[in-house]
Design a protein around this motif. Structure first.
Motif, mmCIF file in Angstrom:
data_model
loop_
_atom_site.group_PDB
_atom_site.id
_atom_site.type_symbol
_atom_site.label_atom_id
_atom_site.label_comp_id
_atom_site.label_asym_id
_atom_site.label_seq_id
_atom_site.Cartn_x
_atom_site.Cartn_y
_atom_site.Cartn_z
ATOM 1 N N ARG A 1 49.405 61.376 -26.037
ATOM 2 C CA ARG A 1 49.889 60.200 -26.024
ATOM 3 C C ARG A 1 51.358 60.122 -25.519
ATOM 4 O O ARG A 1 52.132 59.247 -25.447
ATOM 5 N N ALA A 2 51.652 61.151 -24.874
ATOM 6 C CA ALA A 2 53.012 61.288 -24.023
ATOM 7 C C ALA A 2 52.902 62.167 -23.091
ATOM 8 O O ALA A 2 52.469 63.392 -23.443
ATOM 9 N N ILE A 3 53.500 61.984 -22.048
ATOM 10 C CA ILE A 3 53.141 62.939 -20.624
ATOM 11 C C ILE A 3 54.348 63.307 -19.855
ATOM 12 O O ILE A 3 54.951 62.347 -19.518
ATOM 13 N N ARG A 4 54.445 64.346 -19.499
ATOM 14 C CA ARG A 4 55.613 64.805 -18.537
ATOM 15 C C ARG A 4 55.043 64.701 -17.100
ATOM 16 O O ARG A 4 53.969 65.316 -16.988
ATOM 17 N N VAL A 5 55.805 64.211 -16.252
ATOM 18 C CA VAL A 5 55.121 64.169 -15.068
ATOM 19 C C VAL A 5 56.222 64.907 -14.110
ATOM 20 O O VAL A 5 57.391 64.809 -13.821
ATOM 21 N N GLN A 6 55.474 65.737 -13.155
ATOM 22 C CA GLN A 6 55.960 66.528 -11.961
ATOM 23 C C GLN A 6 55.433 66.181 -10.873
ATOM 24 O O GLN A 6 54.116 66.196 -10.752
ATOM 25 N N THR A 7 56.089 66.225 -9.706
ATOM 26 C CA THR A 7 55.409 65.744 -8.432
ATOM 27 C C THR A 7 55.974 66.815 -7.405
ATOM 28 O O THR A 7 57.170 67.348 -7.603
ATOM 29 N N SER A 8 55.111 67.062 -6.410
ATOM 30 C CA SER A 8 55.409 67.750 -5.134
ATOM 31 C C SER A 8 56.682 66.861 -4.563
ATOM 32 O O SER A 8 56.757 65.727 -4.787
ATOM 33 N N VAL A 9 57.163 67.597 -3.537
ATOM 34 C CA VAL A 9 58.238 66.873 -2.837
ATOM 35 C C VAL A 9 58.199 67.210 -1.043
ATOM 36 O O VAL A 9 58.044 68.144 -0.867
ATOM 37 N N PRO A 10 57.955 65.892 -0.402
ATOM 38 C CA PRO A 10 57.908 66.216 0.893
ATOM 39 C C PRO A 10 58.799 67.208 1.583
ATOM 40 O O PRO A 10 60.139 67.078 1.268
ATOM 41 N N GLY A 11 58.350 68.282 2.167
ATOM 42 C CA GLY A 11 59.316 68.995 2.805
ATOM 43 C C GLY A 11 59.587 70.392 2.006
ATOM 44 O O GLY A 11 60.311 71.316 2.418
ATOM 45 N N ILE A 12 59.224 70.319 0.959
ATOM 46 C CA ILE A 12 59.324 71.522 0.062
ATOM 47 C C ILE A 12 57.835 72.263 -0.449
ATOM 48 O O ILE A 12 57.000 71.400 -0.640
ATOM 49 N N ASP A 13 57.931 73.509 0.009
ATOM 50 C CA ASP A 13 56.617 74.274 -0.324
ATOM 51 C C ASP A 13 55.993 74.215 -1.655
ATOM 52 O O ASP A 13 54.946 73.964 -1.972
ATOM 53 N N ALA B 1 66.269 65.765 -0.757
ATOM 54 C CA ALA B 1 64.627 65.415 -0.673
ATOM 55 C C ALA B 1 64.210 65.037 -2.038
ATOM 56 O O ALA B 1 63.470 64.196 -1.965
ATOM 57 N N TYR B 2 64.505 65.787 -3.138
ATOM 58 C CA TYR B 2 63.818 65.492 -4.459
ATOM 59 C C TYR B 2 64.284 64.224 -4.838
ATOM 60 O O TYR B 2 63.702 63.581 -5.639
ATOM 61 N N LEU B 3 65.709 64.020 -4.805
ATOM 62 C CA LEU B 3 66.475 62.888 -5.146
ATOM 63 C C LEU B 3 65.932 61.604 -4.520
ATOM 64 O O LEU B 3 65.695 60.299 -5.133
ATOM 65 N N ARG B 4 65.571 61.790 -3.448
ATOM 66 C CA ARG B 4 65.031 60.673 -2.743
ATOM 67 C C ARG B 4 63.519 60.308 -2.973
ATOM 68 O O ARG B 4 63.162 59.051 -3.086
ATOM 69 N N HIS B 5 62.744 61.385 -3.307
ATOM 70 C CA HIS B 5 61.435 61.102 -3.585
ATOM 71 C C HIS B 5 60.866 60.724 -4.955
ATOM 72 O O HIS B 5 60.139 60.057 -5.310
ATOM 73 N N LEU B 6 61.828 61.127 -5.994
ATOM 74 C CA LEU B 6 61.289 61.280 -7.050
ATOM 75 C C LEU B 6 61.059 59.804 -8.006
ATOM 76 O O LEU B 6 60.075 59.296 -8.481
#
Ligand code: GCO
Ligand code: MG
Length: 412
Positions: free
Chosen positions: A149-161, A195-200
């Motif tokens: 009922r609560a979820i942590r979200v993590q994502t890939s970032v373009p340009g980072i492997d 890159a992370y700050l732009r994408h997230l």
């Protein structure tokens, strides 16, 4: 009950690797009462094994198992070399095993000795991740279907492997993410904060739009940003109402959070790598965080963490105990008992263990409607299966490390 029967007869340090490494301390009293404590420190397991086996176990034999506070103070102060993850994980293992013994002796589930239940169950958060936004959506849906009922979200970032929290393999049903690699040397990953700050923020915006306003969403920045970058991220995420932003800056610099706090109302969680109340002194007194991330396992046990949380409670700072798979089912059980009992509970992390792990650690917790309950078995409610454990010998494993594009080592 104090007497010859409650003296510690044996102290065994058990290492097993049912899918991943776990270190467990098992204490047995003259009366035959058994207590378990989690001593797992991911990627540095054998340091705690040696600390316990070579230095602590000889001091435990013949001690009164009922004297928990005295044993905690003795282990903490008599070492002279205080604090730090290895020491405090070892202290935690002894502390939790002693609480297990006390509760089993009393015939009560541990939470009853901690003041009884303050709530019906412990809200936990699950984990979703994706290499793309549609993959992340699928992952969130599967966590909701698991009952979270609560979820942590993590994502890939373009340009980072390879990005923390996101498997480089396509998802296979249940969220599986094991940062430690069974390899002779640490695996190298890459990082780019800009890159992370732009994408997230765009990803979190899309998740909020898809899943609605109600679902609590969390995110872990895993220690990588400078204070001013973290401040900007907190601000950028404000419209999406995060439950928390975790470890936005490296945890050891408590003052860094002043700057972040000054700029954003996004709630902040920090401290999975902190071990004592001293590590939280500035963070709590200046109200620089909203959630304490330490686990029972790495912060001196029930005794150590409860002290931190009582201090935090005076400032309306709540618990948010660390619960990755590298906290063993023994550590998770201890956390769940404590979370059920304290007043200033916030949320608890729950990354379900594998089937193999569950065969070694037999548990009695209940899981329903996004909440954990430790169950009503006397003690922690966990038993250790020696036969199952024996089938999985220790395998060296390391956490990864990061390098920036130009080769500079960066926080992982
Ligand atoms: C979390 C953590 C973990 C750690 C891991 C290190 O929030 O769950 O950041 O994933 O990286 O526990 O051993
Ligand atoms: Mg974390």
């Amino acid at each position: 009950m104090t007497g010859a029967g409650s003296l510690i007869r044996s102290a065994e340090v058990l290492v097993t690797s049912p899918g991943r490494n776990f270190v467990t301390l098992r204490l047995t009293t003259e009366d035959g009462v058994v207590g378990l404590g989690d001593a797992t420190l991911n990627g540095r397991e054998l340091a705690v094994v040696s600390y316990l086996r070579d230095h602590v176990v000889p001091m435990l034999i013949g001690r009164d198992a009922q004297r928990i506070e005295d044993t905690w103070q003795f282990l903490y102060r008599s070492a002279y070399w205080r604090r730090g993850p290895v020491t405090m994980t070892a202290v935690a293992a002894v502390d939790v095993a002693l609480w297990d013994i006390k509760a089993r002796t009393a015939g009560l589930p541990l939470y009853q000795l901690l003041g009884g239940a303050s709530r019906d169950g412990v809200l936990v958060y699950g984990h979703a991740a994706g290499r793309t936004t549609p993959e992340l959506f699928d992952s969130i849906r599967s966590q909701l279907a698991e009952g979270f009922r609560a979820i942590r979200v993590q994502t890939s970032v373009p340009g980072i492997d390879k990005v923390y929290g996101v498997s480089s393999q396509p998802p296979t049903g249940r969220y599986q993410y094991e940062p430690a690699h069974r390899a002779p040397l640490p695996v190298e990953e890459d990082w780019d904060s800009r890159a992370y700050l732009r994408h997230l923020p765009g990803v979190v915006e899309a998740v909020r739009a898809e899943f609605g306003a109600e679902l609590p969403l969390l995110h872990d920045a895993h220690h990588r940003l400078t204070p001013i970058q973290a401040a900007r991220l907190g601000k950028d995420l404000e419209p999406y109402d995060l439950f928390w932003l975790e470890d936005c800056t490296p945890a050891e610099n408590q003052e860094a959070l002043r700057l972040v706090r000054h700029h954003t109302t996004t709630p902040l969680a920090l401290g999975e790598v902190l071990n004592t109340i001293w590590d939280y002194q500035t963070l709590i007194r200046e109200q620089l965080i909203d959630y304490v991330r330490s686990s029972v396992t790495h912060a001196g046990g029930i005794t150590g963490l409860r002290r931190i949380l009582d201090f935090a409670g005076q400032y309306q700072i709540k618990s948010g105990m660390h619960g990755p798979t590298d906290v063993s089912p023994v550590g998770m059980a201890a956390a769940t008992h404590l979370s059920l009992a304290i007043h200033n509970f916030g949320i608890q992390e729950y990354m379900q263990h594998s089937r193999l792990t569950d065969e070694v650690f037999r548990q009695s917790f209940r899981w329903a409607d996004g909440h954990l309950h430790p169950g009503e078995e006397p003690g922690l409610g966990v038993d250790y299966d020696d036969d199952a454990a024996g089938r999985h010998p220790y395998e060296p494993a390391y956490l990864p490390f990061n390098r920036l594009k130009d080769g500079t080592v960066h926080d992982w």
